[in-house]
Design a protein around this motif. Sequence first.
Motif, short mmCIF file in Angstrom:
data_model
loop_
_atom_site.label_atom_id
_atom_site.label_comp_id
_atom_site.label_asym_id
_atom_site.label_seq_id
_atom_site.Cartn_x
_atom_site.Cartn_y
_atom_site.Cartn_z
N ALA A 89 6.24 -54.84 53.03
CA ALA A 89 6.83 -55.34 54.27
C ALA A 89 5.87 -56.26 55.02
N VAL A 90 4.60 -55.89 55.07
CA VAL A 90 3.60 -56.73 55.74
C VAL A 90 3.49 -58.08 55.03
N ALA A 91 3.49 -58.06 53.70
CA ALA A 91 3.39 -59.31 52.94
C ALA A 91 4.61 -60.19 53.18
N GLN A 92 5.79 -59.59 53.25
CA GLN A 92 7.00 -60.38 53.50
C GLN A 92 6.95 -61.04 54.87
N ALA A 93 6.54 -60.29 55.89
CA ALA A 93 6.45 -60.86 57.23
C ALA A 93 5.43 -61.99 57.27
N GLY A 94 4.28 -61.81 56.64
CA GLY A 94 3.26 -62.85 56.62
C GLY A 94 3.71 -64.08 55.88
N ARG A 95 4.42 -63.89 54.78
CA ARG A 95 4.88 -65.03 53.99
C ARG A 95 5.86 -65.91 54.79
N GLN A 96 6.75 -65.26 55.52
CA GLN A 96 7.71 -66.02 56.34
C GLN A 96 6.99 -66.76 57.47
N LEU A 97 5.96 -66.13 58.03
CA LEU A 97 5.19 -66.79 59.09
C LEU A 97 4.49 -68.03 58.58
N VAL A 98 3.93 -67.95 57.37
CA VAL A 98 3.26 -69.11 56.77
C VAL A 98 4.23 -70.28 56.63
N HIS A 99 5.40 -70.01 56.09
CA HIS A 99 6.38 -71.08 55.88
C HIS A 99 6.78 -71.72 57.21
N ALA A 100 7.00 -70.89 58.23
CA ALA A 100 7.44 -71.42 59.53
C ALA A 100 6.34 -72.27 60.17
N LEU A 101 5.11 -71.78 60.16
CA LEU A 101 4.01 -72.52 60.78
C LEU A 101 3.73 -73.82 60.02
N ALA A 102 3.75 -73.75 58.70
CA ALA A 102 3.45 -74.94 57.90
C ALA A 102 4.49 -76.03 58.11
N GLU A 103 5.71 -75.65 58.43
CA GLU A 103 6.77 -76.63 58.68
C GLU A 103 6.85 -77.01 60.16
N ASP A 104 5.89 -76.57 60.95
CA ASP A 104 5.80 -76.89 62.37
C ASP A 104 6.94 -76.27 63.19
N HIS A 105 7.45 -75.15 62.74
CA HIS A 105 8.43 -74.38 63.52
C HIS A 105 7.67 -73.27 64.25
N ALA A 120 0.82 -78.87 54.71
CA ALA A 120 1.34 -78.35 55.98
C ALA A 120 1.60 -79.51 56.94
N HIS A 121 2.76 -79.50 57.59
CA HIS A 121 3.15 -80.59 58.48
C HIS A 121 2.78 -80.27 59.93
N VAL A 122 1.52 -79.95 60.16
CA VAL A 122 1.05 -79.61 61.50
C VAL A 122 -0.27 -80.32 61.75
N SER A 123 -0.68 -80.37 63.01
CA SER A 123 -1.96 -81.00 63.35
C SER A 123 -3.12 -80.10 62.94
N ALA A 171 -3.22 -75.94 62.90
CA ALA A 171 -3.62 -75.19 61.69
C ALA A 171 -4.81 -74.28 61.99
N ASN A 172 -5.76 -74.78 62.76
CA ASN A 172 -6.92 -73.96 63.11
C ASN A 172 -6.52 -72.79 64.01
N LEU A 173 -5.64 -73.05 64.97
CA LEU A 173 -5.19 -71.99 65.87
C LEU A 173 -4.45 -70.88 65.14
N SER A 174 -3.83 -71.21 64.03
CA SER A 174 -3.12 -70.19 63.26
C SER A 174 -4.08 -69.13 62.74
N VAL A 175 -5.37 -69.47 62.67
CA VAL A 175 -6.40 -68.49 62.28
C VAL A 175 -7.11 -67.94 63.51
N THR A 176 -7.55 -68.82 64.38
CA THR A 176 -8.42 -68.38 65.48
C THR A 176 -7.67 -67.61 66.56
N LEU A 177 -6.38 -67.92 66.79
CA LEU A 177 -5.63 -67.19 67.82
C LEU A 177 -5.44 -65.72 67.45
N PRO A 178 -4.91 -65.40 66.25
CA PRO A 178 -4.80 -63.97 65.91
C PRO A 178 -6.16 -63.27 65.83
#
Length: 393
Positions: free
Chosen positions: A32-48, A301-304, A308-315
């Motif tokens: 379940a944790v892997a599924q949630a993380g995988r969906q988050l990656v796709h959303a962030l990489a597409e700038d959603h 990834a279609h983000v600045s 991309a950095n905040l996706s690591v440093t914020l959590p």
Amino acid sequence: MAYLPMTARSRDEAHRAATPLELFFDLCFVVAVAQAGRQLVHALAEDHIGAGITGYLFVFFGVWWAWMNFTWFASAYDIDDVPYRLATLVQIAGVLVYSAGIPRAFNDTDWTVAVVGYLVMRVALTFQWLRAAGGEEGGARRCALTYAVGLVVCQAGWVALLWAPEGSERWLFVVLVVAELLVPVVAERHHQTPWHPHHIAERYGLFTIIVLGETVAASTVAVQSALDEHEALDVLLPIAAGGLVLVFAAWWIYFAVPAHDRLSSNREAIPWGYGHFVIFASAAAIGAGIEVAVEHAVGKAHVSTVTANLSVTLPASLFLGFVWLLHSRHFKHGPAQQAVLPVAAVLLLACAWTGTYAVLWAGCVAAAAVAAGVTLVHRERSEGVRREEEVPS
């Protein structure tokens, strides 16, 4: 193994440790944790960004709350007989069904499969609470029955959510989350279930290890895939190294203090337990963030760069901040020790603006926080020993 009357375990039981069944239960949550993380990656990489974070928090709440419900019940009433084992295995089956429904819930707001999985889990857990009520009297019986009724009412709300008017699902979801969080507060208002402090602290520690382990696994797969497709070792090495050090530091910081020493009653335990939603979710999100950073580094990834950095440093910042807030601060002495984790959390956020080496810098900041904490504690102990030696006999 015979059928046993379900009675509460002793809160003062010596050597209370996680059972093999609990470890198996936790292991199934990796899916379940892997599924949630995988969906988050796709959303962030597409700038959603907004939809991705909201969807992640919603589906991760289901993962966390299912684990919470089982963990606290098991700490008080685990008698390990045949009905208990079978009911737990049914809950595991429900977890796997919920996991299968995460992509639809995340991307299409279709909660049908996820709610079915939750229904399976709730039927088994309600059976457990009714068994507990049958073996108790007075306040303990009322507490167990309140839990059972609360589970049924909340689950009815989740089923009704499937027919909610379009556009209202997210607001109704928040209402149901609040209702779920209130069930333990109401049920244990006059009687506290005999959960075991050492056991609860160990269970939370084990789940922290699981989500950090999933972060390592997800990061490894991301780096491997990028290397297979792009062979960009010079770009990926700083991300891989910084991410690994970041996870190592997160583990060190979480287990630096004995959390069970503060879990004396529900007054301390409920905020501590609920606050771990942020710790677990952020620990898992670090891995998703590293995947996004890897995809950004190889141009997928279609983000600045900052995003991309905040996706690591914020959590990572949230993880350090909440570990300090929930238990580390209660064991720190003096302003220097108290300042280490809050300052490190702020610096981690600032690393997002350091360009392509942000993840490496974040790892350095986390490692420096560990070094500073260890140094300050060692200095305090050395001064204490020195003062004891100076006291005349």
